[in-house]
Design a protein around this motif. Structure first.
Motif, PDB file in Angstrom:
ATOM      1  N   GLU A 356      67.383  13.403  81.528  1.00 15.71           N
ATOM      2  CA  GLU A 356      66.296  14.515  80.705  1.00 15.71           C
ATOM      3  C   GLU A 356      65.616  15.148  82.079  1.00 15.71           C
ATOM      4  O   GLU A 356      64.765  14.122  82.524  1.00 15.71           O
ATOM      5  CB  GLU A 356      66.446  14.778  79.688  1.00 15.71           C
ATOM      6  N   VAL A 364      64.006  20.508  76.885  1.00 17.65           N
ATOM      7  CA  VAL A 364      65.217  20.355  76.984  1.00 17.65           C
ATOM      8  C   VAL A 364      65.341  20.253  75.403  1.00 17.65           C
ATOM      9  O   VAL A 364      64.735  19.614  74.588  1.00 17.65           O
ATOM     10  CB  VAL A 364      65.600  19.250  77.682  1.00 17.65           C
ATOM     11  N   SER A 366      68.138  19.127  73.391  1.00 18.01           N
ATOM     12  CA  SER A 366      69.464  18.048  73.267  1.00 18.01           C
ATOM     13  C   SER A 366      70.577  17.601  72.390  1.00 18.01           C
ATOM     14  O   SER A 366      69.469  17.078  71.147  1.00 18.01           O
ATOM     15  CB  SER A 366      69.540  16.738  74.613  1.00 18.01           C
ATOM     16  N   LEU A 385      68.612  23.796  78.910  1.00 15.57           N
ATOM     17  CA  LEU A 385      67.872  23.369  79.604  1.00 15.57           C
ATOM     18  C   LEU A 385      67.406  24.851  79.948  1.00 15.57           C
ATOM     19  O   LEU A 385      67.476  25.697  79.926  1.00 15.57           O
ATOM     20  CB  LEU A 385      68.321  22.881  81.325  1.00 15.57           C
ATOM     21  N   PHE A 406      69.028  16.573  85.916  1.00 12.90           N
ATOM     22  CA  PHE A 406      69.970  16.245  85.378  1.00 12.90           C
ATOM     23  C   PHE A 406      71.061  15.472  85.436  1.00 12.90           C
ATOM     24  O   PHE A 406      71.722  15.936  86.393  1.00 12.90           O
ATOM     25  CB  PHE A 406      69.808  17.875  84.760  1.00 12.90           C
TER      26      PHE A 406
END
Length: 446
Positions: A356, A364, A366, A385, A406
């Motif tokens: 990341e 981020v 995730s 993002l 990324f």
């Protein structure tokens, strides 16, 4: 404050809710359906309940049973799955569980696009020319088309997420669009009814984040979100504030959103969505999403708030006061998905690399990491993002660097497509509309 919370979801949104709950000292319970056992949200919760299979995320009884078994005090549904389910909200009430969302009556009214449209129109919120009653077949749709004229947007009356939506420019296209919307509405929501509205080309999709407080008031946050970058009527990139909205228009959008929410006695977090004609400044009500939106982080970054914390405090009945906030610069969100970047088809697989980006203004959210597996059972969203900065120019610069940094290997990934959007002059200028992705894809062809 709530003491224990069942997060009735998975992936990135489960992690997002768990993060705020942990900061507040709230014990968390996560769910997993076997195939999700290795995901980060499972490791980060205080307790975990295994579900009998992927479909159980949509099973009201399974979710309530998990809450009972773990002694959870409240249920947060995230988004998707059962997040807009009046049945789950009612089941929680019966079991004495706090539901982190609006009451089921509000959810039922607002889930029906025809009923919601008629309800807010009666209170002065502008709506597009369309059918006041749901259409149940092609003959009824053709009769409505004679009154409304083409082109028309065809929508499944129930549900959201762009499911079943299509544009019709003549009788033949209308027949096909109605059949598709009815079929997909029946399959996804158990409701084959269809809504027709005038289609507006060159429009933008903007939305206002609202929060209904325990005292009956509704707060509309000042940074509207622009969600016009869509493919197949599903959002890909969002930003706030919208480049197409000035201060007077922003004030009118917020007032309309508050009117719509207050008219149903709305409580907790929700989003009022509008279609905007940039040239005229006219806007029209689309729907209310009775949950936390995927794109909520850009409002958090631009307004300096934690929407999940506010949700929990409202659900607990606290005396919540949201002081007037000022917009702090600009923010964008890019949805990173396990999709072919050319055809946009899902591409599940084992994640062999996950790196990341980081740095000032980079966030981020995730749901995956290296060593996890993206399965075909769920939506392909892997991460979001979120990029913020002092102004739009700085955000664009930071986003370019972040998207380059990324790295995901294993499943197919749409990062090249997101970079393509970011490099498009229409997007960088801020003059784009809901047709931007179609034009971008068309420009690839020789």
């Amino acid at each position: 404050m709530i003491e224990s919370l069942l997060v009735a979801n998975r992936g990135e949104i489960a992690r997002r809710v768990i993060r705020t709950a942990r900061a507040l000292g709230v014990r968390t319970v996560a769910l997993h359906a076997g195939v999700d056992a290795d995901l980060p949200h499972v490791r980060e919760a205080d307790e975990v309940v295994a579900l009998p299979g992927p479909a159980a995320y949509r099973d009201v009884e399974a979710v309530v049973a998990a809450a009972r078994a773990t002694g959870a005090e409240a249920v947060h549904p995230g988004y998707g799955f059962l997040s807009e389910s009046p049945a789950l909200a009612r089941a929680c009430g019966k079991e004495g569980l706090l539901w982190v969302g609006p009451d089921p009556e509000s959810m039922e009214l607002l889930a029906d696009k025809v009923a919601a449209r008629n309800h807010v129109a009666a209170r002065g919120v502008p709506v597009l020319p369309g059918t006041a009653d749901a259409v149940t077949g092609v003959d009824g749709a053709l009769a409505a088309a004679r009154r409304l004229g083409y082109p028309l947007m065809v929508k499944a009356s129930a549900g959201g997420g762009g499911i079943g939506m299509g544009v019709a420019g003549n009788d033949d296209e209308l027949g096909r669009a109605v059949a598709t919307a009815a079929s997909r509405g029946r399959g996804a929501f158990g409701d084959a009814r269809v809504l027709l509205e005038r289609y507006v080309s060159g429009a933008r999709h903007v939305e206002v984040q609202v929060l209904g407080l325990p005292d009956g008031s509704v707060v509309a946050f000042p940074a509207e979100r622009d969600c016009s970058v869509q493919r197949r009527h599903q959002k890909v990139v969002e930003e706030t504030p919208s480049p197409a909205v000035d201060a007077p228009l922003r004030s009118r959008l917020r007032a309309a959103a508050v009117t719509a929410a207050q008219s149903v006695g709305y409580r907790n977090a929700g989003t009022v969505e509008f279609l905007l004609q940039p040239g005229t400044g006219e806007f029209f009500f689309l729907e209310v999403n009775t949950r936390l939106q995927v794109e909520h982080p850009i409002t958090e970054e631009a307004c300096g708030v934690d929407l999940v914390e506010l949700q929990l405090r409202v659900a607990a009945g606290e005396d919540v006061h949201v002081e007037p906030v000022e917009v702090r610069g600009h923010a964008m969100e890019f949805r990173v998905c396990a999709e072919d970047p050319v055809r946009f088809l899902p591409g599940p697989g084992a994640v062999t690399e996950w790196a990341e980006p980081s740095g000032p203004g980079i966030r981020v959210d995730s749901g995956y990491a290296a060593g996890t597996t993206v399965t075909p059972h769920f939506d392909p969203l892997l991460a979001k993002l979120v990029v913020s900065g002092a102004d739009r120019t700085q955000v664009l610069e930071r986003a370019r660097d972040a998207l380059e940094a990324f790295r995901v290997r294993g499943p197919k990934i749409n990062l090249p497509f997101l970079r393509e959007v970011l490099a498009d002059p229409e997007f960088t200028s801020g003059t784009y509309d809901t047709g931007i992705v179609d034009r971008l894809v068309a420009s690839r062809r020789p």
